[in-house]
Design a protein around this motif. Structure first.
Motif, mmCIF file in Angstrom:
data_model
loop_
_atom_site.group_PDB
_atom_site.id
_atom_site.type_symbol
_atom_site.label_atom_id
_atom_site.label_comp_id
_atom_site.label_asym_id
_atom_site.label_seq_id
_atom_site.Cartn_x
_atom_site.Cartn_y
_atom_site.Cartn_z
ATOM 1 N N ARG A 39 17.797 8.712 6.418
ATOM 2 C CA ARG A 39 17.435 9.534 7.572
ATOM 3 C C ARG A 39 15.925 9.769 7.715
ATOM 4 N N ARG A 40 15.275 10.134 6.645
ATOM 5 C CA ARG A 40 13.864 10.527 6.737
ATOM 6 C C ARG A 40 12.946 9.314 6.665
ATOM 7 N N SER A 41 11.942 9.289 7.530
ATOM 8 C CA SER A 41 11.033 8.144 7.572
ATOM 9 C C SER A 41 10.233 8.004 6.281
ATOM 10 N N VAL A 42 9.894 9.117 5.646
ATOM 11 C CA VAL A 42 9.149 9.022 4.377
ATOM 12 C C VAL A 42 9.988 8.327 3.315
ATOM 13 N N ASP A 43 11.289 8.562 3.314
ATOM 14 C CA ASP A 43 12.176 7.898 2.363
ATOM 15 C C ASP A 43 12.319 6.411 2.688
ATOM 16 N N ARG A 44 12.451 6.079 3.966
ATOM 17 C CA ARG A 44 12.534 4.672 4.359
ATOM 18 C C ARG A 44 11.264 3.927 3.967
ATOM 19 N N ASN A 45 10.123 4.534 4.220
ATOM 20 C CA ASN A 45 8.851 3.890 3.888
ATOM 21 C C ASN A 45 8.684 3.730 2.380
ATOM 22 N N ARG A 46 9.127 4.690 1.600
ATOM 23 C CA ARG A 46 9.046 4.589 0.138
ATOM 24 C C ARG A 46 9.920 3.442 -0.361
ATOM 25 N N VAL A 47 11.124 3.344 0.165
ATOM 26 C CA VAL A 47 12.027 2.257 -0.234
ATOM 27 C C VAL A 47 11.419 0.912 0.170
ATOM 28 N N LYS A 48 10.808 0.836 1.343
ATOM 29 C CA LYS A 48 10.156 -0.403 1.778
ATOM 30 C C LYS A 48 9.020 -0.785 0.841
ATOM 31 N N ARG A 49 8.181 0.191 0.481
ATOM 32 C CA ARG A 49 7.057 -0.085 -0.422
ATOM 33 C C ARG A 49 7.539 -0.604 -1.772
ATOM 34 N N VAL A 50 8.550 0.057 -2.334
ATOM 35 C CA VAL A 50 9.095 -0.358 -3.626
ATOM 36 C C VAL A 50 9.695 -1.755 -3.523
ATOM 37 N N THR A 51 10.428 -2.020 -2.452
ATOM 38 C CA THR A 51 11.065 -3.321 -2.273
ATOM 39 C C THR A 51 10.023 -4.423 -2.133
ATOM 40 N N ARG A 52 8.998 -4.190 -1.325
ATOM 41 C CA ARG A 52 7.939 -5.199 -1.166
ATOM 42 C C ARG A 52 7.231 -5.477 -2.489
ATOM 43 N N GLU A 53 6.922 -4.429 -3.242
ATOM 44 C CA GLU A 53 6.236 -4.608 -4.529
ATOM 45 C C GLU A 53 7.118 -5.352 -5.520
ATOM 46 N N SER A 54 8.386 -5.013 -5.575
ATOM 47 C CA SER A 54 9.304 -5.704 -6.474
ATOM 48 C C SER A 54 9.432 -7.178 -6.079
ATOM 49 N N PHE A 55 9.533 -7.458 -4.786
ATOM 50 C CA PHE A 55 9.604 -8.838 -4.311
ATOM 51 C C PHE A 55 8.332 -9.587 -4.665
ATOM 52 N N ARG A 56 7.203 -8.951 -4.471
ATOM 53 C CA ARG A 56 5.925 -9.599 -4.774
ATOM 54 C C ARG A 56 5.864 -10.007 -6.244
ATOM 55 N N GLN A 57 6.383 -9.159 -7.120
ATOM 56 C CA GLN A 57 6.368 -9.454 -8.549
ATOM 57 C C GLN A 57 7.373 -10.535 -8.926
ATOM 58 N N HIS A 58 8.430 -10.695 -8.142
ATOM 59 C CA HIS A 58 9.498 -11.641 -8.477
ATOM 60 C C HIS A 58 9.633 -12.785 -7.477
ATOM 61 N N GLN A 59 8.658 -13.018 -6.615
ATOM 62 C CA GLN A 59 8.852 -13.987 -5.543
ATOM 63 C C GLN A 59 8.858 -15.434 -6.016
ATOM 64 N N ASN A 60 8.495 -15.700 -7.248
ATOM 65 C CA ASN A 60 8.580 -17.063 -7.764
ATOM 66 C C ASN A 60 9.976 -17.304 -8.317
ATOM 67 N N LEU A 61 10.967 -17.230 -7.442
ATOM 68 C CA LEU A 61 12.350 -17.460 -7.820
ATOM 69 C C LEU A 61 12.551 -18.954 -8.070
ATOM 70 N N SER A 62 13.726 -19.323 -8.536
ATOM 71 C CA SER A 62 13.977 -20.717 -8.893
ATOM 72 C C SER A 62 13.873 -21.669 -7.708
ATOM 73 N N CYS A 63 14.130 -21.168 -6.499
ATOM 74 C CA CYS A 63 14.016 -21.994 -5.304
ATOM 75 C C CYS A 63 13.558 -21.088 -4.163
ATOM 76 N N PRO A 64 12.965 -21.673 -3.111
ATOM 77 C CA PRO A 64 12.525 -20.843 -1.984
ATOM 78 C C PRO A 64 13.722 -20.301 -1.204
ATOM 79 N N VAL A 65 13.760 -18.993 -1.038
ATOM 80 C CA VAL A 65 14.851 -18.345 -0.323
ATOM 81 C C VAL A 65 14.296 -17.331 0.669
ATOM 82 N N ASP A 66 15.051 -17.138 1.741
ATOM 83 C CA ASP A 66 14.781 -16.050 2.685
ATOM 84 C C ASP A 66 15.742 -14.932 2.338
#
Length: 120
Positions: free
Chosen positions: A56-83
């Protein structure tokens, strides 16, 4: 070192999201649903679809987005390119950042181990 999330690493257009939803494989955790499909671009890309109805709250949505982007950035070298499209579940907003990172790390490893995403 600059930690970037360049435009090439994002799903931006609705047809890109539709392609992942149509051809993707679903990965579920307590806080997230991730849908992953082989990437035609040759590199892993991330799309975020966090519904206001779920977080519901935009601050919570933005926090989840930030965490997700950072986690993806750290793990984006997956075994194959995926969307990947990330959908949040209702109780995601009540989780700590550490819990979010842990859940995402487990899902990234499941995506990397997926046999259907590695096959040409």
């Amino acid at each position: 070192m600059r930690a970037a999330f360049p435009r090439e690493a994002r799903l931006l257009a609705p047809p890109q999201f539709r392609a992942v939803f149509a051809d993707g494989e679903k990965f579920v955790s307590r806080g997230f649903v991730l849908i992953a499909a082989r990437s035609p671009s040759g590199r892993s890309r991330l799309g975020l679809a966090l519904a206001k109805r779920r977080i519901r709250r935009s601050v919570d949505r933005n926090r989840v987005k930030r965490v997700t982007r950072e986690s993806f950035r750290q793990h984006q070298n997956l075994s194959c390119p995926v969307d990947i499209v990330v959908l949040a579940r209702s109780h995601t907003s009540h989780m700590t950042n550490a819990e979010l990172f842990d859940q995402l790390a487990v899902i990234w490893s499941k995506i990397a181990a997926s046999k259907t995403l590695r096959q040409p």
